[in-house]
Design a protein around this motif. Structure first.
Motif, PDB file in Angstrom:
ATOM      1  N   MET A 124      -4.442  -6.158 -18.692  1.00 56.09           N
ATOM      2  CA  MET A 124      -5.367  -6.284 -17.584  1.00 56.09           C
ATOM      3  C   MET A 124      -4.737  -5.612 -16.374  1.00 56.09           C
ATOM      4  O   MET A 124      -3.556  -5.751 -16.120  1.00 56.09           O
ATOM      5  N   ILE A 125      -5.521  -4.916 -15.607  1.00 55.77           N
ATOM      6  CA  ILE A 125      -5.024  -4.247 -14.415  1.00 55.77           C
ATOM      7  C   ILE A 125      -5.729  -4.820 -13.196  1.00 55.77           C
ATOM      8  O   ILE A 125      -6.943  -4.968 -13.183  1.00 55.77           O
ATOM      9  N   ILE A 126      -4.943  -5.162 -12.206  1.00 48.12           N
ATOM     10  CA  ILE A 126      -5.459  -5.669 -10.945  1.00 48.12           C
ATOM     11  C   ILE A 126      -5.161  -4.616  -9.889  1.00 48.12           C
ATOM     12  O   ILE A 126      -4.061  -4.102  -9.828  1.00 48.12           O
ATOM     13  N   PHE A 127      -6.126  -4.307  -9.078  1.00 47.09           N
ATOM     14  CA  PHE A 127      -5.897  -3.365  -7.995  1.00 47.09           C
ATOM     15  C   PHE A 127      -5.605  -4.141  -6.727  1.00 47.09           C
ATOM     16  O   PHE A 127      -6.261  -5.124  -6.417  1.00 47.09           O
ATOM     17  N   SER A 128      -4.605  -3.670  -6.016  1.00 48.07           N
ATOM     18  CA  SER A 128      -4.164  -4.348  -4.813  1.00 48.07           C
ATOM     19  C   SER A 128      -4.138  -3.357  -3.661  1.00 48.07           C
ATOM     20  O   SER A 128      -3.884  -2.179  -3.845  1.00 48.07           O
ATOM     21  N   SER A 129      -4.398  -3.842  -2.481  1.00 47.34           N
ATOM     22  CA  SER A 129      -4.341  -2.973  -1.317  1.00 47.34           C
ATOM     23  C   SER A 129      -2.998  -3.065  -0.601  1.00 47.34           C
ATOM     24  O   SER A 129      -2.860  -2.629   0.516  1.00 47.34           O
ATOM     25  N   PHE A 130      -1.979  -3.645  -1.272  1.00 51.31           N
ATOM     26  CA  PHE A 130      -0.653  -3.704  -0.680  1.00 51.31           C
ATOM     27  C   PHE A 130      -0.096  -2.287  -0.581  1.00 51.31           C
ATOM     28  O   PHE A 130      -0.166  -1.517  -1.519  1.00 51.31           O
ATOM     29  N   SER A 131       0.431  -1.938   0.531  1.00 48.57           N
ATOM     30  CA  SER A 131       1.030  -0.617   0.697  1.00 48.57           C
ATOM     31  C   SER A 131       1.932  -0.619   1.914  1.00 48.57           C
ATOM     32  O   SER A 131       1.945  -1.569   2.682  1.00 48.57           O
ATOM     33  N   ARG A 132       2.656   0.469   2.086  1.00 48.35           N
ATOM     34  CA  ARG A 132       3.498   0.599   3.275  1.00 48.35           C
ATOM     35  C   ARG A 132       2.617   0.669   4.505  1.00 48.35           C
ATOM     36  O   ARG A 132       1.521   1.200   4.468  1.00 48.35           O
ATOM     37  N   GLY A 187      -4.898   5.184   2.969  1.00 40.61           N
ATOM     38  CA  GLY A 187      -5.673   4.484   1.943  1.00 40.61           C
ATOM     39  C   GLY A 187      -4.964   4.357   0.606  1.00 40.61           C
ATOM     40  O   GLY A 187      -5.603   4.192  -0.413  1.00 40.61           O
ATOM     41  N   THR A 188      -3.650   4.423   0.592  1.00 42.29           N
ATOM     42  CA  THR A 188      -2.910   4.294  -0.665  1.00 42.29           C
ATOM     43  C   THR A 188      -3.043   2.881  -1.205  1.00 42.29           C
ATOM     44  O   THR A 188      -3.119   1.923  -0.450  1.00 42.29           O
ATOM     45  N   THR A 189      -3.075   2.786  -2.502  1.00 42.38           N
ATOM     46  CA  THR A 189      -3.125   1.470  -3.132  1.00 42.38           C
ATOM     47  C   THR A 189      -2.013   1.372  -4.160  1.00 42.38           C
ATOM     48  O   THR A 189      -1.491   2.383  -4.634  1.00 42.38           O
ATOM     49  N   THR A 190      -1.669   0.169  -4.480  1.00 41.07           N
ATOM     50  CA  THR A 190      -0.681  -0.103  -5.512  1.00 41.07           C
ATOM     51  C   THR A 190      -1.392  -0.790  -6.658  1.00 41.07           C
ATOM     52  O   THR A 190      -2.168  -1.717  -6.444  1.00 41.07           O
ATOM     53  N   VAL A 191      -1.133  -0.346  -7.856  1.00 40.76           N
ATOM     54  CA  VAL A 191      -1.720  -0.962  -9.036  1.00 40.76           C
ATOM     55  C   VAL A 191      -0.715  -1.962  -9.577  1.00 40.76           C
ATOM     56  O   VAL A 191       0.446  -1.630  -9.795  1.00 40.76           O
ATOM     57  N   LEU A 205      11.763  -9.972  -4.865  1.00 40.89           N
ATOM     58  CA  LEU A 205      11.902  -8.662  -5.499  1.00 40.89           C
ATOM     59  C   LEU A 205      10.539  -8.002  -5.734  1.00 40.89           C
ATOM     60  O   LEU A 205      10.386  -6.797  -5.558  1.00 40.89           O
ATOM     61  N   PHE A 206       9.561  -8.806  -6.117  1.00 41.37           N
ATOM     62  CA  PHE A 206       8.217  -8.275  -6.324  1.00 41.37           C
ATOM     63  C   PHE A 206       7.643  -7.743  -5.015  1.00 41.37           C
ATOM     64  O   PHE A 206       7.079  -6.650  -4.965  1.00 41.37           O
ATOM     65  N   GLY A 207       7.813  -8.503  -3.949  1.00 48.09           N
ATOM     66  CA  GLY A 207       7.331  -8.058  -2.640  1.00 48.09           C
ATOM     67  C   GLY A 207       8.024  -6.790  -2.197  1.00 48.09           C
ATOM     68  O   GLY A 207       7.385  -5.859  -1.685  1.00 48.09           O
ATOM     69  N   ALA A 208       9.332  -6.719  -2.397  1.00 43.71           N
ATOM     70  CA  ALA A 208      10.079  -5.521  -2.019  1.00 43.71           C
ATOM     71  C   ALA A 208       9.625  -4.311  -2.827  1.00 43.71           C
ATOM     72  O   ALA A 208       9.517  -3.199  -2.297  1.00 43.71           O
ATOM     73  N   LYS A 209       9.325  -4.536  -4.105  1.00 42.85           N
ATOM     74  CA  LYS A 209       8.848  -3.417  -4.926  1.00 42.85           C
ATOM     75  C   LYS A 209       7.480  -2.932  -4.446  1.00 42.85           C
ATOM     76  O   LYS A 209       7.221  -1.724  -4.395  1.00 42.85           O
ATOM     77  N   LEU A 210       6.603  -3.861  -4.109  1.00 45.83           N
ATOM     78  CA  LEU A 210       5.285  -3.469  -3.596  1.00 45.83           C
ATOM     79  C   LEU A 210       5.403  -2.628  -2.332  1.00 45.83           C
ATOM     80  O   LEU A 210       4.610  -1.713  -2.098  1.00 45.83           O
ATOM     81  N   LEU A 211       6.403  -2.954  -1.523  1.00 41.08           N
ATOM     82  CA  LEU A 211       6.606  -2.212  -0.282  1.00 41.08           C
ATOM     83  C   LEU A 211       7.390  -0.910  -0.484  1.00 41.08           C
ATOM     84  O   LEU A 211       7.596  -0.159   0.471  1.00 41.08           O
TER      85      LEU A 211
END
Length: 160
Positions: free
Chosen positions: A1-9, A16-20, A151-157
């Motif tokens: 399953m893939i969730i799209f997130s609007s977390f980005s730098r 408008g970059t997104t992180t999957v 670590l997850f938050g740091a990776k998203l950023l």
């Protein structure tokens, strides 16, 4: 399953970059750990309810005014449950966010936290508040969850 997130730098936000974020199949262990934690709360609630009935402490009274004997014992039961409720939102947030990147360590950390809360409760249920410290090992599980979520938050950023 893939969730799209609007977390980005922050700097990339305008572009408008997104992180999957892909949810790994092992995330099921995280979900089951969350369910186990709900069972913990239910068990604690039943314990408090039984003590309410046994000692005649009716709602909406939260704690007994007695500071010794049955009142003290009831307050220990109530406090064990209340302490778990106070930390539960933090536990769930760390479990479910850290589990997105590190499902197995997060599930294991959650299981350690739950076992710690059971030992904490059983220690408190003796009527001697000092015995609650038997469950202090549960904080090790919480630290694992804090680490995996961080670590997850740091990776998203994009920090690593």
């Amino acid at each position: 399953m893939i969730i799209f997130s609007s977390f980005s730098r922050f700097t990339a936000l305008a572009s408008g970059t997104t992180t999957v974020v892909e949810i790994p199949s092992d995330y099921g262990y995280v979900v089951l750990t969350g369910i186990a934690s709900a069972c913990l709360l239910t068990w604690q609630s039943i314990q408090v309810g039984q003590m309410r009935k046994k000692f005649g402490i009716h709602y909406p009274t939260m704690y007994s005014q007695e500071t010794s004997g049955n009142g003290q014992l009831f307050n220990c039961y109530q406090r064990a449950h209340q302490n778990t409720l106070e930390s539960y939102p933090i536990f769930l947030m760390l479990l479910f966010t850290g589990g997105l990147q590190y499902p197995i360590p997060s599930a294991l950390g959650g299981a350690v936290w739950i076992a710690g809360k059971v030992a904490y409760s059983q220690g408190y249920y003796t009527g001697d508040p000092k015995n609650r410290m038997r469950g202090s090992f549960g904080y090790l599980g919480l630290f694992v969850l804090l680490g995996s979520s961080s670590l997850f938050g740091a990776k998203l950023l994009g920090w690593y």
